[in-house]
Design an enzyme around this catalytic site. Sequence first.
Site, PDB file in Angstrom:
ATOM      1  CD  GLU A 337      73.297  81.793  33.425  1.00 12.34           C
ATOM      2  OE1 GLU A 337      73.579  82.416  32.501  1.00 12.34           O
ATOM      3  OE2 GLU A 337      73.000  80.707  33.802  1.00 12.34           O
ATOM      4  CG  HIS A 424      73.574  73.379  29.452  1.00  9.86           C
ATOM      5  ND1 HIS A 424      72.725  73.757  28.252  1.00  9.86           N
ATOM      6  CD2 HIS A 424      73.777  74.594  30.381  1.00  9.86           C
ATOM      7  CE1 HIS A 424      72.681  75.080  28.518  1.00  9.86           C
ATOM      8  NE2 HIS A 424      72.950  75.430  29.639  1.00  9.86           N
TER       9      HIS A 424
END
Length: 750
Positions: A337, A424
Site C-alpha cells: 500500500e 489487480h
Amino acid sequence: MKKSLALAGVTALVGSTLVATAASSSAAPPAPTPPTEAQAISRADALIEARPAAIGAVGDESYTAYRATIDSDGDAHVRYAREYEGLRVYGGDFVVHTNADGSLAGTSLGLTKPLTLSTKAKVAEATALKTAKARFEGKLTGTDQPELFVDASTGLGRLAWETVLHGWAPDGQTPSHLHVITDATSGKLIGQYDEIENVAGTGASIYSGTVGVDTTLSGSTYSLIDPERGNGSTCDMNNGTSTCTTFTDADNVWGTGTTASRQSAAIDAHFGAATTFDYFKNVHGRNGIFDDGRGVPSRVHYGNAYVNAFWDGAQMTYGDGAGNAKPLVALDVAGHEMSHGVTEHTAGLVYSGESGGLNESTSDIFGTAVEFYANTTSDPGDYDIGEKIDIRGTGAPLRYMYNPTLDGASHGCWSTSTNSVDVHYSSGPGNHFFFNLAEGTGATAYGTSPVCGTAPGVVGIGLEKAEKIWFHALDAYFTSTTKYVNTAAPANTSRAYTLQAADDLFGLCSTEYKAVQAAWTAVNVAGSDLECPVANDFRVAVAPTTVTLDPGTSATLDVTTTSVDGEAQTIVLTTGTLPAGVTAAFADASVTAGESTTLTLTAAASAGSGESTVTVIGTSPATIRQVNVALTINGLPGCSGSNSTDVTISDNATVESSIVISGCDATPSATAKVEVHIVHTYIGDLIVSLVAPDGSAYVLQSRTGGSADNIDTTYTANLSSETANGTWKLRVQDAASADVGYINSWSLNL
C-alpha cells in the site's frame, strides 16, 4: 520551474525516443561533474526549447518540471507536466533524459502525436456533475467543481470533464474519493477510479513477531512516533472512523503478540512503516515514501469489523477484520500500500487498464521486496501476496507472482484483453515478469513458474538486481500511461523502459539485459528492442509490416534474412497461428541467412473480417528470430461483417473478437443486429458486450441464463449514435470459475 513555448509550425512528432550522437574526439575528455537538480532542469528546459518535436510540442503549451533524478554517472532524468491552452493534460507528462555532458539522451513520452483540439466544451459543467453523481455508490457527502482538462491517457487528446466526489463506500466505513471522467464533447463516460487504493480481506493473526521499533520519550511516557524516520506515527482509531489517538506506553515494551492487546497490531503497523521507509532509503536511495524525509502515519483499529486496509495518498489505515479479531497489518500488505505512494510521486501511473496493472504490479513487487528486506523468522520473504491475511478464508494467498493465474482471475500472460480487466488482475504479467527475472522459470524454491506459449525458459538474475532494474525504470523512465504493449507508442512500454534501465545499470546486452528480454518474452510481452547477438546469429525482416486485405484477395510481402555473426545458417520459415480463412505461403520456406524470399497472405472470400497479428518465424540450428505483421481483413463492402475465428474464453478472463466494417455509407440503425455463437458450459458466467469503433460498449447479455450451455442468439442494439466504418469488437468476460468455452463466430449487421 515552468517553461512556456509559443511555437509555430511544429507538426510532426519525431518519436517517443530521440538519440543524440556525440562528435568523435581524438582524446577522451574528463568525466563531467554530475549536475545539480537545478542544472539538470535548466539543461532539459534548453533542450525542449531547441528540439520541441522531441516532446510533441505545439503552440500555447507550457511545461512544469516537477522532479529531477540524477544518476551516479551524471545522467539526469527530468519529469514534466504539460498544459495545453491553460488546461491540464492528463497523460501529457514526459521525461527528458540527458547525458552527463548535458546532451539529449532521449525522452519518455505518452503522446502519440501533438495535441490539436478545441478547448470549448459542448457539454455543460452541470451536466458533467449530474453524470458523475449517478456513478457514485454509497453515501455522497460532497463534490468538487468539475474541472475541464485534456484527457490524453490514450496517447491522443480529447476534451473532458473530471469530477471528484467525496463520501463513503457502500460498507459505510471505507472513504471514497471517486474521480469520474466524461467527454466534454459527447457527454459519454470515459472512465472512473477511486484514489483510495485498498486491499480487502480476512486477517488471520498478528504477523510480525517480536521486532524492534523506534519510539519517542516525553517525560516518562513513550509514544509510537518514530524520530529516526520523519516522525512517522501510529495511532488508535478505537474502532471508529474519525478520531485517532497516538499509542503511548510507560515501559516501551509494546503488545503481547496477540489481539488481546490493542498495541500488538500497532507494532505490526509501526514496524511495517519503518521497514518500508528503510527499504526505499537503503536499497534505492529514496528518502522515504515521499522522498522528502517525512514518515508515514499509520492508523490501526479503524472501523467496526472493518475487513480492509487502504492508502489514501498521505497515510495508512488498517481495519481489524472480521469480528475485530483479524487485523490486516501484514508486512507485505503495508509495503504494497505504501508503495502506491512511491508510484504516485514518481511515474504517477494512471489507475486503469494496463497502466493501472503496472501500478498494482509495482506495489506487489515492492511489497514483496520489503518482506525479503525485513527477513523476519515469523514472515520470511516469498512471492505470495497477502498470504498472512487469508483473504479467501482458505489459507490461500491473495496473488501468486510465480503463476498469477492460480488466483483464478489474474492474467499470467499478456493478451489483447489484459487492458480490459480489473487492475489487480492486469498486474499479473508484470508480477510474472518480475518473478521470472529474479528467480527464473520452471521449478523454484518459491513455486513453479510456467512460460507462455513456446517461449524459452529464463534464468533469473536474483532479487537484488531485479528490484534495482524495476525501481530505476519506474523512477527515471515510466510515464503515467506506460503499458505492457503499446502499438501507437511502442517506446512507451514496460519492456522498453526496463531494458533501458538494465542498460543503464548493467550495460547493453549484458546478462541482466538479456534476462529482461527473456523474462518479458516468457509472459508474451514482445518488443522491437535490440536482439542481442548469439553465435551464428541472423535477422529476419518483413516488408510491409502492416497489411490490409479485402476478402478474396492476396498480398505479397518481401522476407529478407541477414547473417549477423559467424557462419550463415539454414533458416526454416514458418508462420504462427493464422486467423480463420487466411493462408500463408512462402516462395521458398528454407533459405540461407542472407537470402530473401516472399510470403503471400491470402484471405478467402469467406474470411471473417477483423484485426490480428501474423508472426513470421525463422528457425536455424543456432536460434529463433521472428517478426510480426499487423493484418486487417476488411468486411465486404457494405454495412455487415462476420468473424468465425475461434477465441478461447478462460476462467475469469476477458477476450475480444473483431469485425472491420468498411464502405458503409449508412448511419447505423437503432435496431442493428448482432448474431453471437458462443460455446460455453455455464452461460450465467458471461458478460457479452459490443464495442463500437469509438470505444463505447453496449452490453448484450450480463450473467443471465444460469447453468444453460452455449449462446446462440441474435441481439438488437441501438447504434444510431455511432459511426459505421471502423473496427467493432465482441467482448466476452468470464466472471466466475470452473466453466470455460470459446467464441465460435459472430456477425454484425448495422
